[in-house]
Design a protein around this motif. Structure first.
Motif, short mmCIF file in Angstrom:
data_model
loop_
_atom_site.label_atom_id
_atom_site.label_comp_id
_atom_site.label_asym_id
_atom_site.label_seq_id
_atom_site.Cartn_x
_atom_site.Cartn_y
_atom_site.Cartn_z
N PRO A 182 0.80 -1.23 0.00
CA PRO A 182 0.00 0.00 0.00
C PRO A 182 0.83 1.28 0.00
O PRO A 182 0.44 2.29 -0.61
CB PRO A 182 -0.82 -0.13 1.29
CG PRO A 182 -0.92 -1.60 1.52
CD PRO A 182 0.38 -2.18 1.05
N SER A 183 1.98 1.25 0.65
CA SER A 183 2.84 2.44 0.70
C SER A 183 3.76 2.56 -0.50
O SER A 183 4.50 3.54 -0.63
CB SER A 183 3.68 2.42 1.98
OG SER A 183 4.47 1.24 2.04
N GLY A 184 3.73 1.55 -1.39
CA GLY A 184 4.60 1.55 -2.56
C GLY A 184 5.96 0.95 -2.27
O GLY A 184 6.39 0.86 -1.11
N TRP A 185 6.65 0.52 -3.33
CA TRP A 185 8.00 -0.02 -3.17
C TRP A 185 8.96 1.11 -2.80
O TRP A 185 8.92 2.18 -3.40
CB TRP A 185 8.49 -0.66 -4.47
CG TRP A 185 7.68 -1.78 -5.01
CD1 TRP A 185 6.97 -1.78 -6.17
CD2 TRP A 185 7.50 -3.07 -4.44
NE1 TRP A 185 6.35 -2.99 -6.36
CE2 TRP A 185 6.66 -3.81 -5.30
CE3 TRP A 185 7.95 -3.68 -3.27
CZ2 TRP A 185 6.27 -5.11 -5.04
CZ3 TRP A 185 7.56 -4.99 -3.01
CH2 TRP A 185 6.74 -5.70 -3.88
N PRO A 186 9.85 0.88 -1.83
CA PRO A 186 10.89 1.89 -1.55
C PRO A 186 11.79 2.09 -2.77
O PRO A 186 12.03 1.16 -3.54
CB PRO A 186 11.67 1.28 -0.38
CG PRO A 186 10.73 0.30 0.24
CD PRO A 186 9.90 -0.25 -0.89
N ALA A 187 12.27 3.27 -2.96
CA ALA A 187 13.17 3.56 -4.09
C ALA A 187 14.49 2.80 -3.91
O ALA A 187 14.94 2.57 -2.79
CB ALA A 187 13.42 5.06 -4.18
N GLY A 188 15.09 2.41 -5.03
CA GLY A 188 16.38 1.73 -4.99
C GLY A 188 16.45 0.62 -6.02
O GLY A 188 15.56 0.45 -6.85
N GLU A 189 17.54 -0.12 -5.96
CA GLU A 189 17.78 -1.21 -6.91
C GLU A 189 17.40 -2.54 -6.27
O GLU A 189 17.83 -2.86 -5.17
CB GLU A 189 19.24 -1.25 -7.34
CG GLU A 189 19.51 -2.30 -8.40
CD GLU A 189 20.95 -2.28 -8.91
OE1 GLU A 189 21.73 -3.14 -8.46
OE2 GLU A 189 21.26 -1.40 -9.73
N TYR A 190 16.62 -3.32 -7.00
CA TYR A 190 16.15 -4.62 -6.55
C TYR A 190 16.87 -5.72 -7.33
O TYR A 190 17.14 -5.56 -8.53
CB TYR A 190 14.64 -4.74 -6.73
CG TYR A 190 13.84 -3.85 -5.80
CD1 TYR A 190 13.14 -4.37 -4.72
CD2 TYR A 190 13.82 -2.46 -6.00
CE1 TYR A 190 12.44 -3.55 -3.85
CE2 TYR A 190 13.11 -1.63 -5.14
CZ TYR A 190 12.43 -2.17 -4.07
OH TYR A 190 11.73 -1.36 -3.22
N LEU A 191 17.17 -6.80 -6.65
CA LEU A 191 17.92 -7.91 -7.24
C LEU A 191 17.02 -9.13 -7.36
O LEU A 191 16.41 -9.57 -6.38
CB LEU A 191 19.14 -8.25 -6.37
CG LEU A 191 19.99 -9.44 -6.81
CD1 LEU A 191 20.68 -9.14 -8.14
CD2 LEU A 191 21.04 -9.78 -5.73
#
Length: 324
Positions: free
Chosen positions: A292-301
Protein backbone atom coordinates in the motif's frame (compact mmCIF):
# COMPACT_ATOMS: atom_id res chain seq x y z
CA UNK A 1 71.69 -8.15 -11.65
CA UNK A 2 68.69 -6.54 -9.95
CA UNK A 3 65.82 -8.64 -8.57
CA UNK A 4 63.48 -7.41 -11.34
CA UNK A 5 65.97 -8.29 -14.08
CA UNK A 6 66.64 -11.67 -12.51
CA UNK A 7 62.92 -12.44 -12.43
CA UNK A 8 62.53 -11.39 -16.05
CA UNK A 9 65.52 -13.50 -17.09
CA UNK A 10 64.05 -16.51 -15.29
CA UNK A 11 60.69 -15.93 -16.98
CA UNK A 12 62.26 -15.73 -20.43
CA UNK A 13 64.29 -18.85 -19.72
CA UNK A 14 61.15 -20.72 -18.73
CA UNK A 15 59.33 -19.71 -21.91
CA UNK A 16 62.26 -20.69 -24.13
CA UNK A 17 62.73 -24.02 -22.32
CA UNK A 18 59.11 -25.15 -22.66
CA UNK A 19 58.79 -27.40 -25.72
CA UNK A 20 55.93 -26.70 -28.14
CA UNK A 21 52.84 -28.14 -26.46
CA UNK A 22 50.17 -29.95 -28.38
CA UNK A 23 46.60 -30.54 -27.30
CA UNK A 24 47.71 -33.95 -26.04
CA UNK A 25 49.99 -32.57 -23.29
CA UNK A 26 48.56 -29.16 -22.35
CA UNK A 27 46.03 -29.23 -19.52
CA UNK A 28 43.94 -26.74 -17.56
CA UNK A 29 42.52 -26.68 -14.05
CA UNK A 30 39.43 -24.73 -12.94
CA UNK A 31 40.44 -21.02 -12.68
CA UNK A 32 38.28 -20.17 -9.67
CA UNK A 33 38.45 -21.11 -5.98
CA UNK A 34 34.94 -22.58 -5.80
CA UNK A 35 33.02 -25.85 -5.95
CA UNK A 36 31.19 -26.42 -9.22
CA UNK A 37 27.51 -27.10 -8.63
CA UNK A 38 27.62 -25.68 -5.11
CA UNK A 39 29.18 -22.22 -5.02
CA UNK A 40 29.74 -21.69 -8.75
CA UNK A 41 28.82 -23.08 -12.15
CA UNK A 42 29.82 -22.72 -15.80
CA UNK A 43 27.48 -20.10 -17.23
CA UNK A 44 28.64 -19.71 -20.85
CA UNK A 45 30.99 -21.63 -23.12
CA UNK A 46 32.89 -20.59 -26.26
CA UNK A 47 30.56 -19.81 -29.17
CA UNK A 48 31.20 -22.55 -31.72
CA UNK A 49 28.84 -21.11 -34.34
CA UNK A 50 30.74 -18.70 -36.61
CA UNK A 51 27.46 -17.29 -37.98
CA UNK A 52 26.78 -13.76 -36.77
CA UNK A 53 23.61 -13.53 -34.70
CA UNK A 54 23.63 -17.21 -33.75
CA UNK A 55 25.40 -19.19 -31.03
CA UNK A 56 25.96 -22.74 -29.81
CA UNK A 57 28.26 -24.36 -27.27
CA UNK A 58 30.69 -27.19 -28.04
CA UNK A 59 27.91 -29.81 -27.66
CA UNK A 60 25.53 -27.88 -29.98
CA UNK A 61 23.61 -26.63 -26.93
CA UNK A 62 22.32 -23.18 -25.98
CA UNK A 63 24.85 -22.33 -23.27
CA UNK A 64 26.86 -19.66 -25.03
CA UNK A 65 26.44 -16.15 -26.44
CA UNK A 66 27.00 -14.82 -29.92
CA UNK A 67 30.72 -14.29 -30.44
CA UNK A 68 31.66 -15.42 -26.92
CA UNK A 69 35.39 -16.20 -26.83
CA UNK A 70 35.83 -17.97 -23.50
CA UNK A 71 34.42 -20.01 -20.65
CA UNK A 72 32.61 -18.18 -17.83
CA UNK A 73 32.88 -19.54 -14.29
CA UNK A 74 30.18 -17.68 -12.35
CA UNK A 75 29.48 -17.19 -8.65
CA UNK A 76 25.98 -17.44 -7.16
CA UNK A 77 26.09 -14.43 -4.87
CA UNK A 78 27.10 -10.78 -5.22
CA UNK A 79 28.19 -10.89 -1.58
CA UNK A 80 31.07 -13.16 -2.58
CA UNK A 81 32.74 -10.16 -4.25
CA UNK A 82 33.16 -8.43 -0.90
CA UNK A 83 34.24 -11.63 0.83
CA UNK A 84 36.84 -12.30 -1.86
CA UNK A 85 36.98 -15.34 -4.15
CA UNK A 86 40.36 -16.07 -5.74
CA UNK A 87 40.93 -16.33 -9.46
CA UNK A 88 43.51 -19.08 -9.99
CA UNK A 89 46.14 -19.83 -12.63
CA UNK A 90 44.84 -22.68 -14.80
CA UNK A 91 48.27 -23.90 -15.98
CA UNK A 92 51.97 -23.24 -15.26
CA UNK A 93 53.50 -20.26 -17.00
CA UNK A 94 54.77 -16.71 -16.87
CA UNK A 95 52.65 -13.61 -16.34
CA UNK A 96 52.86 -11.56 -19.51
CA UNK A 97 50.53 -8.59 -18.85
CA UNK A 98 48.14 -7.31 -16.18
CA UNK A 99 45.61 -4.51 -15.75
CA UNK A 100 44.31 -3.34 -12.37
CA UNK A 101 42.86 0.13 -12.91
CA UNK A 102 39.15 -0.28 -13.72
CA UNK A 103 36.33 0.20 -11.19
CA UNK A 104 33.89 -2.53 -10.25
CA UNK A 105 30.79 -1.11 -11.91
CA UNK A 106 27.77 -3.28 -12.75
CA UNK A 107 26.47 -0.55 -15.05
CA UNK A 108 29.65 -0.86 -17.15
CA UNK A 109 30.23 2.89 -17.45
CA UNK A 110 33.35 3.76 -19.41
CA UNK A 111 33.68 0.26 -20.90
CA UNK A 112 34.85 0.06 -24.53
CA UNK A 113 35.88 -2.74 -26.85
CA UNK A 114 39.46 -2.06 -25.76
CA UNK A 115 38.88 -2.63 -22.02
CA UNK A 116 35.84 -4.95 -21.99
CA UNK A 117 37.94 -7.61 -20.22
CA UNK A 118 38.27 -5.27 -17.24
CA UNK A 119 41.04 -5.90 -14.73
CA UNK A 120 42.89 -8.87 -16.16
CA UNK A 121 45.89 -11.19 -16.19
CA UNK A 122 47.48 -12.72 -19.30
CA UNK A 123 49.72 -15.77 -18.79
CA UNK A 124 52.11 -17.30 -21.34
CA UNK A 125 52.50 -21.09 -21.11
CA UNK A 126 54.98 -21.68 -23.91
CA UNK A 127 54.34 -23.46 -27.20
CA UNK A 128 52.00 -20.65 -28.32
CA UNK A 129 49.52 -21.26 -25.46
CA UNK A 130 48.16 -18.33 -23.42
CA UNK A 131 45.32 -17.86 -20.94
CA UNK A 132 43.48 -14.60 -20.26
CA UNK A 133 41.50 -14.00 -17.02
CA UNK A 134 38.94 -11.16 -17.07
CA UNK A 135 36.73 -9.10 -14.68
CA UNK A 136 38.97 -9.12 -11.58
CA UNK A 137 38.25 -6.85 -8.63
CA UNK A 138 39.94 -3.46 -8.61
CA UNK A 139 43.08 -3.51 -6.49
CA UNK A 140 43.14 -7.30 -6.18
CA UNK A 141 45.61 -8.35 -8.90
CA UNK A 142 48.40 -10.05 -6.98
CA UNK A 143 50.88 -10.89 -9.76
CA UNK A 144 53.08 -8.83 -12.05
CA UNK A 145 54.64 -9.33 -15.50
CA UNK A 146 57.52 -11.78 -15.23
CA UNK A 147 56.10 -13.71 -12.26
CA UNK A 148 56.19 -17.51 -12.51
CA UNK A 149 52.91 -19.23 -11.60
CA UNK A 150 51.75 -22.80 -11.08
CA UNK A 151 48.23 -24.24 -11.40
CA UNK A 152 46.13 -23.03 -8.49
CA UNK A 153 48.25 -19.97 -7.70
CA UNK A 154 46.04 -16.93 -6.91
CA UNK A 155 46.07 -14.15 -9.50
CA UNK A 156 43.50 -11.82 -7.91
CA UNK A 157 39.84 -11.78 -6.84
CA UNK A 158 36.56 -11.95 -8.75
CA UNK A 159 35.11 -8.50 -9.35
CA UNK A 160 32.76 -6.54 -11.60
CA UNK A 161 35.24 -4.70 -13.83
CA UNK A 162 34.78 -4.41 -17.57
CA UNK A 163 31.81 -5.70 -19.54
CA UNK A 164 30.00 -7.69 -16.88
CA UNK A 165 27.04 -7.17 -14.55
CA UNK A 166 27.46 -10.26 -12.39
CA UNK A 167 30.39 -11.92 -10.56
CA UNK A 168 32.36 -14.34 -12.72
CA UNK A 169 35.77 -14.94 -14.23
CA UNK A 170 35.98 -15.16 -17.99
CA UNK A 171 38.77 -17.50 -19.16
CA UNK A 172 39.96 -17.27 -22.75
CA UNK A 173 42.40 -19.89 -24.04
CA UNK A 174 44.60 -18.91 -26.99
CA UNK A 175 47.07 -20.76 -29.16
CA UNK A 176 49.16 -18.66 -31.50
CA UNK A 177 46.66 -15.87 -30.95
CA UNK A 178 43.62 -17.92 -31.92
CA UNK A 179 40.78 -18.81 -29.54
CA UNK A 180 40.67 -22.49 -28.55
CA UNK A 181 37.66 -24.07 -26.85
CA UNK A 182 39.15 -26.26 -24.08
CA UNK A 183 36.10 -28.52 -24.33
CA UNK A 184 36.62 -29.02 -28.09
CA UNK A 185 40.26 -28.11 -28.78
CA UNK A 186 40.77 -30.01 -32.02
CA UNK A 187 37.65 -28.65 -33.73
CA UNK A 188 36.91 -25.22 -32.25
CA UNK A 189 34.27 -23.49 -34.37
CA UNK A 190 32.23 -26.65 -34.83
CA UNK A 191 30.06 -28.64 -32.44
CA UNK A 192 29.05 -32.23 -31.78
CA UNK A 193 30.91 -35.09 -30.10
CA UNK A 194 33.63 -33.10 -28.30
CA UNK A 195 36.27 -35.82 -27.99
CA UNK A 196 39.14 -35.30 -25.52
CA UNK A 197 39.16 -31.96 -23.66
CA UNK A 198 42.07 -29.96 -22.22
CA UNK A 199 40.83 -30.17 -18.61
CA UNK A 200 42.74 -32.20 -16.03
CA UNK A 201 39.32 -32.99 -14.52
CA UNK A 202 36.66 -32.24 -17.16
CA UNK A 203 33.72 -30.31 -15.64
CA UNK A 204 30.33 -31.94 -16.05
CA UNK A 205 28.18 -30.57 -18.87
CA UNK A 206 24.41 -30.27 -19.17
CA UNK A 207 22.55 -28.92 -22.18
CA UNK A 208 19.89 -27.44 -19.87
CA UNK A 209 20.23 -23.69 -19.41
CA UNK A 210 18.62 -20.42 -18.42
CA UNK A 211 18.32 -18.32 -21.55
CA UNK A 212 17.50 -15.16 -19.62
CA UNK A 213 15.89 -13.76 -16.50
CA UNK A 214 14.44 -10.33 -15.80
CA UNK A 215 11.89 -8.14 -14.06
CA UNK A 216 8.50 -7.19 -15.47
CA UNK A 217 5.29 -5.56 -14.19
CA UNK A 218 3.11 -8.62 -14.95
CA UNK A 219 3.48 -12.28 -15.84
CA UNK A 220 4.79 -12.05 -19.43
CA UNK A 221 4.24 -14.31 -22.40
CA UNK A 222 7.08 -16.46 -23.69
CA UNK A 223 7.03 -14.41 -26.89
CA UNK A 224 7.46 -11.16 -24.94
CA UNK A 225 10.36 -12.67 -23.02
CA UNK A 226 11.96 -13.88 -26.23
CA UNK A 227 11.73 -10.56 -28.07
CA UNK A 228 12.81 -8.57 -25.01
CA UNK A 229 9.63 -6.50 -24.63
CA UNK A 230 8.85 -8.07 -21.24
CA UNK A 231 11.98 -6.69 -19.57
CA UNK A 232 11.54 -3.61 -17.38
CA UNK A 233 14.74 -1.85 -16.25
CA UNK A 234 12.66 0.50 -14.07
CA UNK A 235 9.36 0.22 -12.21
CA UNK A 236 7.09 2.73 -10.53
CA UNK A 237 6.53 2.39 -6.77
CA UNK A 238 2.91 1.27 -7.30
CA UNK A 239 3.54 -1.32 -10.04
CA UNK A 240 3.59 -5.06 -9.51
CA UNK A 241 7.04 -6.67 -9.39
CA UNK A 242 7.55 -9.95 -11.27
CA UNK A 243 10.70 -12.02 -11.80
CA UNK A 244 10.64 -14.31 -14.86
CA UNK A 245 13.00 -16.92 -16.26
CA UNK A 246 13.24 -18.50 -19.72
CA UNK A 247 14.54 -22.08 -19.59
CA UNK A 248 15.85 -24.35 -22.30
CA UNK A 249 15.81 -28.18 -22.21
CA UNK A 250 14.87 -28.50 -18.54
CA UNK A 251 14.03 -31.97 -17.27
CA UNK A 252 11.09 -33.07 -15.10
CA UNK A 253 12.24 -32.92 -11.48
CA UNK A 254 14.55 -29.94 -12.01
CA UNK A 255 13.93 -27.23 -9.38
CA UNK A 256 13.74 -23.57 -10.38
CA UNK A 257 13.96 -21.08 -7.50
CA UNK A 258 12.77 -17.55 -8.26
CA UNK A 259 13.29 -14.73 -5.78
CA UNK A 260 13.61 -10.98 -5.39
CA UNK A 261 15.47 -8.90 -2.80
CA UNK A 262 14.86 -5.35 -1.66
CA UNK A 263 17.58 -2.67 -1.75
CA UNK A 264 18.18 -3.54 1.93
CA UNK A 265 18.85 -7.19 1.00
CA UNK A 266 15.67 -8.70 2.48
CA UNK A 267 13.55 -11.25 0.60
CA UNK A 268 10.40 -9.87 -1.01
CA UNK A 269 9.36 -13.25 -2.34
CA UNK A 270 10.91 -16.64 -3.02
CA UNK A 271 9.57 -19.92 -4.32
CA UNK A 272 11.07 -23.24 -5.39
CA UNK A 273 9.17 -24.63 -8.40
CA UNK A 274 9.59 -28.31 -9.28
CA UNK A 275 9.32 -28.55 -13.06
CA UNK A 276 7.17 -31.28 -14.58
CA UNK A 277 7.76 -30.56 -18.27
CA UNK A 278 10.58 -31.46 -20.63
CA UNK A 279 9.64 -28.79 -23.17
CA UNK A 280 12.61 -27.47 -25.12
CA UNK A 281 11.56 -23.92 -24.19
CA UNK A 282 9.46 -22.74 -21.26
CA UNK A 283 8.93 -19.70 -19.05
CA UNK A 284 8.22 -19.42 -15.33
CA UNK A 285 7.40 -16.28 -13.33
CA UNK A 286 6.76 -15.20 -9.75
CA UNK A 287 5.84 -11.85 -8.24
CA UNK A 288 3.65 -9.75 -5.98
CA UNK A 289 1.68 -6.54 -6.01
CA UNK A 290 3.15 -3.35 -4.61
CA UNK A 291 2.51 -2.74 -0.89
CA UNK A 292 0.00 0.00 0.00
CA UNK A 293 2.84 2.44 0.70
CA UNK A 294 4.60 1.55 -2.56
CA UNK A 295 8.00 -0.02 -3.17
CA UNK A 296 10.89 1.89 -1.55
CA UNK A 297 13.17 3.56 -4.09
CA UNK A 298 16.38 1.73 -4.99
CA UNK A 299 17.78 -1.21 -6.91
CA UNK A 300 16.15 -4.62 -6.55
CA UNK A 301 17.92 -7.91 -7.24
CA UNK A 302 16.20 -10.92 -8.78
CA UNK A 303 17.52 -14.46 -9.01
CA UNK A 304 16.66 -17.52 -11.04
CA UNK A 305 18.49 -20.66 -9.90
CA UNK A 306 18.06 -24.07 -11.51
CA UNK A 307 19.18 -27.20 -9.67
CA UNK A 308 19.19 -30.90 -10.51
CA UNK A 309 19.70 -33.49 -7.77
CA UNK A 310 20.80 -30.68 -5.47
CA UNK A 311 23.49 -29.35 -7.85
CA UNK A 312 23.30 -25.90 -9.43
CA UNK A 313 23.25 -26.24 -13.21
CA UNK A 314 22.17 -22.71 -14.20
CA UNK A 315 21.71 -19.31 -12.60
CA UNK A 316 20.80 -15.79 -13.71
CA UNK A 317 20.59 -12.44 -11.96
CA UNK A 318 18.07 -9.73 -12.79
CA UNK A 319 18.01 -6.04 -11.83
CA UNK A 320 15.32 -3.36 -11.67
CA UNK A 321 15.32 0.17 -10.25
CA UNK A 322 12.35 1.73 -8.49
CA UNK A 323 12.31 5.51 -8.51
CA UNK A 324 9.74 7.76 -6.85
Amino acid sequence: MTHARAALAAALALISSVPPAGAEDFRLSVPLDCTLGETCFIEDYVDNDPTQGRHRDFACGINSRDGHKGTDFALLDFGAIGEGVSVLAAAPGVVKRTRDSMPDDRLMRGVTSENACGNAVLIDHGGGWQTLYCHLRLGSVSVAPGDLVQPGDPLGLVGLSGQTNHPHVHLTLLRDGQVVDPFRPEATGTCGDPGPSLWTEPPAYTRTGLVTAGFSDAVPTLQAVGDGSARRPTLGPDEAMVVYAHLGYAQPGDVLTLSAESPAGTDLFRRAITLDSDQASQMQALGRKAPPSGWPAGEYLGRARLTRDGKVIAHRFAHVTVSN
